[in-house]
Design a protein around this motif. Sequence first.
Motif, PDB file in Angstrom:
ATOM      1  N   GLN A  85     -15.913 -54.273  -1.871  1.00  0.00           N
ATOM      2  CA  GLN A  85     -16.747 -53.192  -1.342  1.00  0.00           C
ATOM      3  C   GLN A  85     -17.069 -52.198  -2.460  1.00  0.00           C
ATOM      4  OE1 GLN A  85     -13.817 -54.085  -0.016  1.00  0.00           O
ATOM      5  NE2 GLN A  85     -12.374 -52.404  -0.268  1.00  0.00           N
ATOM      6  N   ILE A  86     -18.069 -52.546  -3.288  1.00  0.00           N
ATOM      7  CA  ILE A  86     -18.458 -51.712  -4.432  1.00  0.00           C
ATOM      8  C   ILE A  86     -19.827 -51.111  -4.133  1.00  0.00           C
ATOM      9  CG2 ILE A  86     -19.467 -53.684  -5.658  1.00  0.00           C
ATOM     10  CD1 ILE A  86     -18.536 -52.422  -8.280  1.00  0.00           C
ATOM     11  N   GLU A  87     -20.001 -49.856  -4.477  1.00  0.00           N
ATOM     12  CA  GLU A  87     -21.279 -49.203  -4.234  1.00  0.00           C
ATOM     13  C   GLU A  87     -22.248 -49.518  -5.372  1.00  0.00           C
ATOM     14  OE1 GLU A  87     -20.926 -45.090  -3.199  1.00  0.00           O
ATOM     15  OE2 GLU A  87     -19.295 -45.486  -1.781  1.00  0.00           O
ATOM     16  N   GLU A  88     -23.530 -49.280  -5.088  1.00  0.00           N
ATOM     17  CA  GLU A  88     -24.580 -49.673  -6.038  1.00  0.00           C
ATOM     18  C   GLU A  88     -24.431 -48.996  -7.401  1.00  0.00           C
ATOM     19  OE1 GLU A  88     -29.413 -49.766  -6.207  1.00  0.00           O
ATOM     20  OE2 GLU A  88     -28.447 -49.866  -4.255  1.00  0.00           O
ATOM     21  N   HIS A  89     -24.119 -47.713  -7.421  1.00  0.00           N
ATOM     22  CA  HIS A  89     -23.965 -46.994  -8.687  1.00  0.00           C
ATOM     23  C   HIS A  89     -22.806 -47.571  -9.495  1.00  0.00           C
ATOM     24  CE1 HIS A  89     -22.231 -43.811 -11.254  1.00  0.00           C
ATOM     25  NE2 HIS A  89     -23.488 -43.632 -11.588  1.00  0.00           N
ATOM     26  N   ASP A  90     -21.687 -47.847  -8.819  1.00  0.00           N
ATOM     27  CA  ASP A  90     -20.530 -48.416  -9.507  1.00  0.00           C
ATOM     28  C   ASP A  90     -20.851 -49.810 -10.037  1.00  0.00           C
ATOM     29  OD1 ASP A  90     -19.078 -46.140  -8.914  1.00  0.00           O
ATOM     30  OD2 ASP A  90     -18.329 -46.963  -7.021  1.00  0.00           O
ATOM     31  N   TYR A  91     -21.628 -50.559  -9.252  1.00  0.00           N
ATOM     32  CA  TYR A  91     -22.056 -51.895  -9.675  1.00  0.00           C
ATOM     33  C   TYR A  91     -22.857 -51.796 -10.977  1.00  0.00           C
ATOM     34  CZ  TYR A  91     -24.348 -56.466  -9.550  1.00  0.00           C
ATOM     35  OH  TYR A  91     -24.803 -57.718  -9.873  1.00  0.00           O
ATOM     36  N   ASP A  92     -23.810 -50.859 -10.994  1.00  0.00           N
ATOM     37  CA  ASP A  92     -24.645 -50.680 -12.198  1.00  0.00           C
ATOM     38  C   ASP A  92     -23.800 -50.263 -13.404  1.00  0.00           C
ATOM     39  OD1 ASP A  92     -26.896 -51.335 -10.741  1.00  0.00           O
ATOM     40  OD2 ASP A  92     -27.428 -49.237 -10.322  1.00  0.00           O
TER      41      ASP A  92
END
Length: 156
Positions: free
Chosen positions: A85-92
Motif C-alpha cells: 500500500q504505497i502512495e503515488e508520491h512515495d512511488y515516484d
Amino acid sequence: MIKNEKIKASEVQVTGLHGEDLGLMSTKEALKLAKELKVDLVCTSLMTSPPPCKLIGAGAAKQEALAEKRKDRAPKTKEIRLTPQIEEHDYDTKRTQMERILKTGDIVKLVVKIQGKQGEAAKKLLEDFIRDLKPLGKPSTGIQLSGKQAVVELHP
C-alpha cells in the motif's frame, strides 16, 4: 590524471577537442593552446614517449575520471524495501531513487513486505516498477514470492 602544468615532458602528442590529431608540439605550446581555448590539457598515458595528451573541457575531465572509476569497481546491490500500500508520491520518490542507483551501475533489489493476503498487490507493485524502469534495467530473475515478502533484482 595528470593535467596542465603538472605535465613534465618537454614534448607531447596532442589530440584536439573533437578527436583531431594536432601533432607533436612542445608542452609550452600545448598549454598555451589549451589556455586560449579555455580547456585542460590532460595526459592520457605516461608509458610512451612523447606522452599522448588530449584537450578536454574543464568539467569533462572530472566526468571522465569518475566514469573510469565506476567501470573499475564491482556493482553493489542496493536494497529498497516497500509495502504493497504505497502512495503515488512515495512511488515516484522510490522510482527516482532506483533510477539514480541503476545509472551509477549498481544493482537494485526490491523487497515488498507482505502481510496476510497482500501477495497479488505486492506482485502488481513489482511489475509496475519493472515496467517503469525498463529503459535503465532488467530483472535478473522473475518475481519471487515467498511467505512474507516478494523480491526482484534489477540489473543495469
